[in-house]
Structure formats: C-alpha cells, structure tokens
Design an enzyme around this catalytic site. Sequence first.
Site, PDB file in Angstrom:
ATOM      1  N   GLU A  50       0.494  -4.299   6.917  1.00 32.73           N
ATOM      2  CA  GLU A  50      -0.188  -5.459   6.332  1.00 32.73           C
ATOM      3  C   GLU A  50      -1.699  -5.249   6.275  1.00 32.73           C
ATOM      4  OE1 GLU A  50       1.392  -7.851   4.907  1.00 32.73           O
ATOM      5  OE2 GLU A  50       3.360  -7.175   5.569  1.00 32.73           O
ATOM      6  N   ASP A  55       2.361   1.594   3.404  1.00 30.52           N
ATOM      7  CA  ASP A  55       3.205   2.375   4.329  1.00 30.52           C
ATOM      8  C   ASP A  55       2.473   3.635   4.769  1.00 30.52           C
ATOM      9  OD1 ASP A  55       5.299   0.604   4.326  1.00 30.52           O
ATOM     10  OD2 ASP A  55       6.562   1.741   2.941  1.00 30.52           O
TER      11      ASP A  55
END
Length: 412
Positions: A276, A357
């Site tokens: 995030e 990611d």
Amino acid sequence: MHEVIFWIIITILVLDFVFENYLEYLNTKRMGTKLPDELKGIYDDEKYTKQQAYQKENHRFGMITGTFSFLVILAMFVFYGFAFVDSIAWNIASHAILAALLFFGIIMFASDLITMPFSVYDTFVIEEKYGFNKTTPKTFVLDQLKGWVLGAIIGGGLLALIIFIYQKTQDMFWIYAWLVVAAFSIFMAMFYSNLIVPFFNKQTPLEEGQLRTAIQQFAEKVGFKLDNIFVINGSKRSTKANAYFTGLGAKKRIVLYDTLIEEMGTDEIVAVLAHEIGHYKKKHVMQGLVISLIQTGIVLFIFSLLIENSHLSKALGVEEPNFHIGLVAFGILYSPVSFVLGIFMNQLIRKNEYQADAFAAQHFKPEPLISALKKLSQKNLSNLTPHPLYVFFNYSHPPLFERLKHLKTFEK
C-alpha cells in the site's frame, strides 16, 4: 431523431447485458480446471470444493439479480417509466432543483426497495452459508438507513449545487461544475475515512506493540511519514480480511481490518502495508485522482452540449428537456465510451499493482507478501482460475497466479 436515440439506448443496454453474461459464462467454465503448481496448497481438497461451490453459487445468483435489474431498466425505457417519474416530480415541485431531487430520490429509493430482497438473500443466506456473514439484521437495517441519509445529504446536495450552477452559468456550466466536483473529490479523498467511515464502522488507533513498531520502522526506512495507523472493526459484518490506504498529505492513514490482524503474522501485515505504501511512493494515488478529474471534466463538457437537446428527452418520453432527464439519457449513451476507458484504466491499475508488489518485495521481503496473498485468497474463497478475457475486462488487480509469478522473481 428521438426514435433513433431510443433504439440506440435499447441496443446499448442489450449488448451490455449479453456481453457481461458471456464473460460470466466463460469465467464459470474455467472453474475446476487444474491448478498451476504455484497455486497448489492454498486450498486443501475440502476447502477447494467449498471455494468452487461458493463461486458457482455467486455466479448463479448474479445471473438472477443481473437479469432482474436488466429487465427493470429495460422496462423503464420501453414503457417510459422515467417520463412517469418525471411527471410525478414536476406535479409535486415546480422548481427545477426540487424536481430533480425528487426524480432521483424516487428512483434511488424504489431501486433499493425492489433489490433489497436480493441483498438480504446474499448477506443472510449465501454469505452465511459459507461462513462469511457477521452482519446482524439490526446492522443491515441501520446500514440501509444511514446510506439513504448520507446519499440524500451528500448526493442530493452536490446535485442541487450543480443544477444551480447550470441555471446561473449556462454555457460555462461545465467549467464551474468541474471545479466543484474536483474540490469535492479532493475533499473526500482526504477526509472520507474521518467523516464517512465512522457512520458505519469503528476505527481505533493501532495499539503500541510489536506490530505497530514493525510498521513504523518500515515506514521510516522508506521515508514514508505515517502517524495514523488504525484498526477497523470489519468483523462486525464479515470474516473477510482487508487493508487499505486512504487520505492525502497530512491526512493519509493506513487502515487494517481486525480480521487481517487475526489471520496474519507481523511480517505478512507489514508486507501488505508495504504494498500500500508502494502505491503512495509511486504516485499511484495522485495519478488516479488526476485521471479521474480529467475524465470528469471531459464528461461534463460533452454533457453541457447535450443538456437542452430535445431529442434526448423525447427518447425517454418527455417533451420538454430538463437537466435530470438529459442526465439519464446521456448516462446510457456515454456508457460505451466509459466501458472502453474502463479497459484502459484496469490495465493501468494492474500495472500499478505489479509496481506496488515490486516495491514491497524490494524494500521489505517477497516471501511474506506471497504468503499474505495466498492467505487472503484462501480466507476470501477467491477464484484462482479466472478466464483471461474476464480478467482483461473486469479485473483491476492481476490474478493471484500472475502476482505470485511476478513476486517469485524477487526471491533470493
């Protein structure tokens, strides 16, 4: 001309319904296919059988609800239901703003009432059957009431302001409306979690301890100022787990579902939050906001050219053009453009997910994020084998298999 527009609207509705159901059919046919090696072990045989049953039951129920909604909206156009509601609104109110508020209020309220049995069945039968539901009847009713109140205040207030701007500015309407919508969007991006979420969920600061320390240490390591870490009582409604990043500038905050904390270890939670934070560091949040505002400006400009078009209103059975009828007709006519833009947005967002990611893998570790993604899929009974075409049109996130393959490249 209005008859041509009418049939264009009907064609758009029918094609959209057929295409979406075709994608659902393809996706369902892929269920039960052999799992790639990277996905083995996420479900045991019993859990995988349960996951397949959950997905298929949701598909069948979605077909029923989707068909019902399609028939209702089709009937509203074919039998001039919008014209009927418009006449009710004008019989009650003579002012354009009040008539518009009544028009959309009647439609939204009626829509919620006729679809509520489906919501009840989904929550208290399907979600209950598979062990997800924690919503009580009291919470369900209160959620509906709160949603109506907030919708009336926020949605109604914004609509009234936009119509007022249109009445005062006419040709310049789209610019002033755009500024208002932009200001509102930025305000909500900053304060949604502070102002709206508390109506539905309790948010409490994450208590001092190993988890908070680990999160703060990682945030400091990557130069991310983070003072606001909250836990939300998601278990009040569901056992499904989640986490999200919200806010801008000093108002940014990380929100963890209590179910996520219960299911995962410290490293896994930090890895999820690293993902995030990666979105923020890669400017994805600002990118999404800017793109949204640009699209809104374009939509408002095109709409401003068509508001007073009598052919649009006559296509819906209304002789005198008005703002709210023009908005309904324009919304359907613009949907093919929105559909195409949605494809590009999904591609961009999927690309951003890979970047987030990669950020988590490079600045923390790939292994705990891999483990966390597997746990989230297992906990939420996610579909592990979606059809590529369904993914292309509908997925804003890459499928789990693709994300795991990508993360594996960062393992040492």
